[in-house]
Design a protein around this motif. Structure first.
Motif, mmCIF file in Angstrom:
data_model
loop_
_atom_site.group_PDB
_atom_site.id
_atom_site.type_symbol
_atom_site.label_atom_id
_atom_site.label_comp_id
_atom_site.label_asym_id
_atom_site.label_seq_id
_atom_site.Cartn_x
_atom_site.Cartn_y
_atom_site.Cartn_z
ATOM 1 N N PRO A 1 0.681 -1.267 0.171
ATOM 2 C CA PRO A 1 -0.108 0.010 -0.132
ATOM 3 C C PRO A 1 0.817 1.388 -0.166
ATOM 4 N N GLY A 2 0.326 2.329 -0.546
ATOM 5 C CA GLY A 2 1.157 3.716 -0.367
ATOM 6 C C GLY A 2 1.384 3.928 0.827
ATOM 7 N N TYR B 1 9.496 1.738 5.119
ATOM 8 C CA TYR B 1 9.888 1.426 3.713
ATOM 9 C C TYR B 1 11.320 1.647 3.287
ATOM 10 N N GLN B 2 11.579 2.823 3.674
ATOM 11 C CA GLN B 2 13.117 3.358 3.305
ATOM 12 C C GLN B 2 14.119 2.020 4.068
ATOM 13 N N GLU B 3 13.877 1.724 5.348
ATOM 14 C CA GLU B 3 14.742 0.819 5.918
ATOM 15 C C GLU B 3 14.742 -0.303 4.908
ATOM 16 N N LEU B 4 13.595 -0.774 4.573
ATOM 17 C CA LEU B 4 13.528 -2.127 4.094
ATOM 18 C C LEU B 4 13.859 -2.171 2.499
ATOM 19 N N MET B 5 13.890 -0.868 2.023
ATOM 20 C CA MET B 5 14.568 -0.924 0.627
ATOM 21 C C MET B 5 16.025 -0.829 0.795
ATOM 22 N N THR B 6 16.617 -0.059 1.644
ATOM 23 C CA THR B 6 17.887 -0.176 1.906
ATOM 24 C C THR B 6 18.607 -1.650 2.202
ATOM 25 N N GLN B 7 17.897 -2.382 2.830
ATOM 26 C CA GLN B 7 18.003 -3.957 3.188
ATOM 27 C C GLN B 7 17.701 -4.852 1.927
ATOM 28 N N GLY B 8 17.244 -4.252 1.018
ATOM 29 C CA GLY B 8 16.817 -5.161 -0.029
ATOM 30 C C GLY B 8 15.545 -5.789 0.029
ATOM 31 N N TRP B 9 14.684 -5.592 1.006
ATOM 32 C CA TRP B 9 13.503 -6.349 1.013
ATOM 33 C C TRP B 9 12.354 -5.771 0.092
ATOM 34 N N LEU B 10 12.406 -4.370 -0.055
ATOM 35 C CA LEU B 10 11.361 -3.915 -1.062
ATOM 36 C C LEU B 10 12.147 -3.172 -2.260
ATOM 37 N N HIS B 11 11.582 -2.700 -2.991
ATOM 38 C CA HIS B 11 11.925 -1.718 -4.041
ATOM 39 C C HIS B 11 10.856 -0.953 -4.468
ATOM 40 N N ALA B 12 11.240 0.289 -5.085
ATOM 41 C CA ALA B 12 10.336 1.337 -5.195
ATOM 42 C C ALA B 12 10.457 1.506 -7.128
ATOM 43 N N GLU B 13 9.510 1.472 -7.397
ATOM 44 C CA GLU B 13 9.377 1.759 -9.041
ATOM 45 C C GLU B 13 8.779 3.187 -9.251
ATOM 46 N N PRO B 14 9.666 4.166 -9.680
ATOM 47 C CA PRO B 14 8.999 5.363 -9.753
ATOM 48 C C PRO B 14 7.641 5.488 -10.440
ATOM 49 N N ALA B 15 6.556 6.342 -9.830
ATOM 50 C CA ALA B 15 5.368 6.270 -10.478
ATOM 51 C C ALA B 15 4.641 5.270 -10.238
ATOM 52 N N ARG B 16 5.162 3.908 -9.928
ATOM 53 C CA ARG B 16 4.290 2.631 -9.820
ATOM 54 C C ARG B 16 4.101 2.356 -8.451
ATOM 55 N N GLY B 17 4.852 2.384 -7.593
ATOM 56 C CA GLY B 17 4.749 2.036 -6.186
ATOM 57 C C GLY B 17 5.788 1.254 -5.678
ATOM 58 N N THR B 18 5.566 0.797 -4.601
ATOM 59 C CA THR B 18 6.456 -0.040 -3.832
ATOM 60 C C THR B 18 6.150 -1.632 -3.980
ATOM 61 N N PHE B 19 7.067 -2.463 -4.037
ATOM 62 C CA PHE B 19 7.029 -3.683 -4.115
ATOM 63 C C PHE B 19 8.067 -4.624 -3.244
ATOM 64 N N VAL B 20 7.580 -5.743 -2.868
ATOM 65 C CA VAL B 20 8.395 -6.876 -2.524
ATOM 66 C C VAL B 20 9.432 -6.830 -3.560
ATOM 67 N N ALA B 21 10.739 -7.169 -3.070
ATOM 68 C CA ALA B 21 11.615 -7.599 -4.031
ATOM 69 C C ALA B 21 11.534 -8.943 -4.553
ATOM 70 N N GLU B 22 12.007 -8.968 -5.964
ATOM 71 C CA GLU B 22 11.765 -10.291 -6.661
ATOM 72 C C GLU B 22 13.243 -11.159 -6.122
ATOM 73 N N ASP B 23 13.976 -10.483 -6.030
ATOM 74 C CA ASP B 23 15.428 -11.023 -5.849
ATOM 75 C C ASP B 23 15.595 -10.728 -4.007
ATOM 76 N N LEU B 24 15.011 -11.519 -3.419
ATOM 77 C CA LEU B 24 15.143 -11.287 -1.885
ATOM 78 C C LEU B 24 16.546 -11.459 -1.448
ATOM 79 N N PRO B 25 16.880 -10.418 -0.299
ATOM 80 C CA PRO B 25 18.305 -10.790 -0.092
ATOM 81 C C PRO B 25 18.731 -12.131 0.610
#
Lengths: 471, 471
Positions: free
Chosen positions: A42-43, A62-86
């Protein structure tokens, strides 16, 4: 494209910051499979409303999880669970919420002897890095190109080694590398021709063997006893195998057994090496961590002049595995060959990091950090030794290590592999003797790298260890 | 132990900060030999009094010179001229005092194509580095151990390559390296067996040849013409030499000639590589710097699926040679082999730097910097091209490069070596064609890497160039 509603199970009174509790809840949902790779989150506005928290809090999570590689953001699309988990997915030690909810098993690991990155003097390091980046020297590109590394760090390191270890290292004979791993690779490249062999301690350090093999050398195991590498066995091996062109040792705290090579054997080793004209590679990976007795000086501090000795060290053990900085000292022409190979594989050093670490050494921050870390690790060692005696006395034995960041646990009547497997199921990762074996039978023993665990974690880890001891 | 009095010749009205003028005066005295290696400098208090400046100003000058490696401090003893002077001693371009006193010759250098480190977004980088060091992910050691690099940077880079270059790079197939040099070494290790050969452009990039040789491959030169690598010559070489297992190309701006490989030849190259089953190593070292016409997408953006293509790039050209960050994209199992070799020689990546650069990409700082740098370099290219035409038109010729950070100057009727030597005496360092030659005769040409020179410096450099043209 609407995202699923996200019903997070957040601790009501988290003991740490709220954003970390949210991050932790999301991580748990990913690990449980409730949030699949690629799923959209969700947003931040919507989730903040749903959770009744400020939007900045969700944003921080969200930032923390992006830094850790769990999530990634796609500009204008949203935030997603990483396909390639750490890779660390199976070992979420990084989620620093001290109290686990009942549904999640505590997950702990004895490492191979890594320091605690939580102790890193990160503010001083960040300051020093900032100074380095903003310095006219960096902006002027002054340090471009010396494959041996930034002169200012070689000078600082030279003073540090002289005062701290009695090693007289001319800055011109120092080579700064990316962690000691690269120093070991370059040492083998410079000292050994493809097809030749390097005698190594067994049990020993598999990553060094990898570096040597990558350099084209084969490795030959020499047994280790309570006094470190058996010099008699080394001598016999050299006499029977003319391919042996170098020997690799960890005399200060043998890896993995932690034993210190005594004075008499050190002299015998230097003598053997000199008589046979082979190169000595000394890995002094955790010199700073000596808790008991007088400091033992490196072989490099007393080797006869002219002996082809490559002395390898690291600042990663002192600071954090994430700070990649090692070094080697070697006589000409070994150093020249190492520097040339380094230029070919890596062109040059890391000017800002090197300048920052020179700053930390010069300002005394590194020394202060070493003293503080030594005090903390010594206390952790004592907690570990006491807990092991209390819970497992009689079934296992060990020598309380005089230094280093690990303890070597003998368990002759127990299968170390079986123990590690049972402990793993109960949530504790262990490194059994098989991990350090080359050709000989693996010792029934475990290497317990304890330094990255705080005292509470050590107590829990020993508890699991005792409960999972095979019958 | 009393130090010599120090009579410094400081500019009366320095155009930069006073501490830099003092530092510059000391540097000049070292270069002139008036201050010898090992000489002791006066204390900051004494020198400040002698010069009539604040003590902090002298302190800043000493700090600056220590950072640059000219001086070093010994605790409780004092400050000394370094015994081991920095390599850059002969080229004090780093001393950023814009106006030289009459006694010192202006010293300039056309590089091989380095960016201007003065443009580096150092504040944003320092901020990002600080965030990375203080992040729970770093303190938790979360990113320890993936030889491919930090997941968060592989994700950020994947989005960047997709949006910027049409290269679809699954983060799992990206490997972060220490600069592109290491990527080239690893590419050769993975693609070529010892004894096999890599076909390379000639004239070409000698540091790539070093990396390939260090990986055990020999290199074989293929001529370059106005359209880049001659694919016909490559085809003939492959047919006559079964050892050729890979080809290395710089299609975007050929190094050193700056020519762009056209669309038809690109297709022919892909076809040749595919038919012969060899590996294609594409070095897209300065993709961002395209000034004219439509952007030319990398071969990697249009290569048929399954082609063994290793795409190599760098952030060092975009930021500063001092920021060591390159990357490679390759299909399985090439990438797995590269990652394994990287682990053996370097264990793992640089977590703080990688997290910091991921931040710069994600926040858009990198893109903004690229746009700004492109604008500045384009203007510098135009200044260089105009000055060359004005001063040397008729004697030399060149194509105004459509992109990249260097200009290739043909001088068929002049010895480029003699020109470089004469210019060197007059204070301008030049790279003649011999620098880029492998087996064939060196082209009579100069590579003028102009990007690190500002417009005034370019004007002065062209002036020296014109004055030192051999008859």
């Amino acid at each position: 494209m609407a995202s699923e509603p996200l019903a997070l199970d957040i601790e009501k009174e988290p003991s740490g910051p709220l954003f970390l509790a949210i991050a932790d809840a999301i991580t748990r949902d990913i690990m449980r499979g409730r949030l699949k790779p690629g799923a959209r989150l969700p947003g931040t506005r919507a989730l903040a409303r749903a959770l009744g928290v400020h939007r900045n809090t969700v944003d921080a999570a969200y930032q923390e999880l992006m830094t850790q590689g769990w999530l990634h953001a796609e500009p204008a699309r949203g935030t997603f669970v990483a396909e390639d988990l750490p890779e660390s997915m199976a070992e979420p030690v990084s989620v620093s919420v001290p109290r686990e909810p009942a549904t999640v098993r505590p997950h702990l690991a004895f490492s191979d002897g890594a320091p605690d990155p939580r102790l890193v003097p990160d503010k001083a390091l960040a300051r020093a890095f900032r100074r380095a980046l903003l310095s006219p020297a960096f902006r002027g590109g002054a340090d471009y190109g010396d494959a041996r590394g930034t002169p200012v760090l070689r000078h600082a390191l030279s003073s540090y080694l002289a005062s701290d270890r009695g090693v007289v290292a001319d800055p011109a004979r120092l080579l700064i590398t990316r962690g000691s791993q690269m120093a070991l690779f370059l040492a083998a490249r410079a000292a050994v021709k493809p097809g030749q062999a390097i005698a190594v301690e067994e049990p020993g350090y598999p990553l060094a063997w990898e570096a040597f093999r990558a350099a084209g050398a084969s490795v030959r195991g020499i047994p280790v006893d309570a006094g470190g590498l058996s010099v008699a066995a080394l001598e016999a091996a050299i006499e029977s195998d003319p391919r042996i062109a170098a020997v690799y040792v960890t005399p200060h705290h043998q890896y993995p057994t932690t034993v210190t090579m005594g004075a008499a054997r050190r002299l015998k080793l230097l003598d053997t090496v000199e008589r046979h004209g082979i190169t000595l590679i000394e890995d002094d990976y955790d010199h700073e961590y000596r808790f008991e007795g007088r400091p033992v000086l490196p072989l490099a501090a007393r080797a006869p002049a002219g002996l082809p000795l490559i002395y390898v060290g690291s600042l990663s053990k002192l600071l954090s595995p994430g700070i990649r900085l090692g070094y080697a000292m070697a006589p000409e022409p070994l150093l020249t060959r190492m520097a040339a190979a380094r230029a070919a594989i890596d062109r040059q050093g890391d000017a800002p990091l090197e300048a920052a670490l020179a700053d930390l050494i010069r300002d005394g921050d590194l020394g202060r950090h070493a003293r503080k870390a030594r005090r903390i690790y010594r206390a952790r060692r004592d907690v570990l030794a006491s807990a092991l005696s209390a819970h497992l006395g009689g079934r296992i034995f060990f020598d309380r290590p005089a230094g280093g960041l690990a303890l070597w646990l003998h368990c002759e009547n127990v299968s170390a592999d079986a123990w590690a497997e049972r402990a793993g199921v109960a949530g504790l990762a262990l490194l059994p003797g098989t991990h350090f074996a080359l050709d000989r039978a693996a010792p029934q023993a475990l290497r317990l790298g304890y330094a990255a665990l705080d005292e509470g974690q050590i107590a829990r880890a020993v508890d699991i260890l005792a409960r999972s001891l095979p019958d």
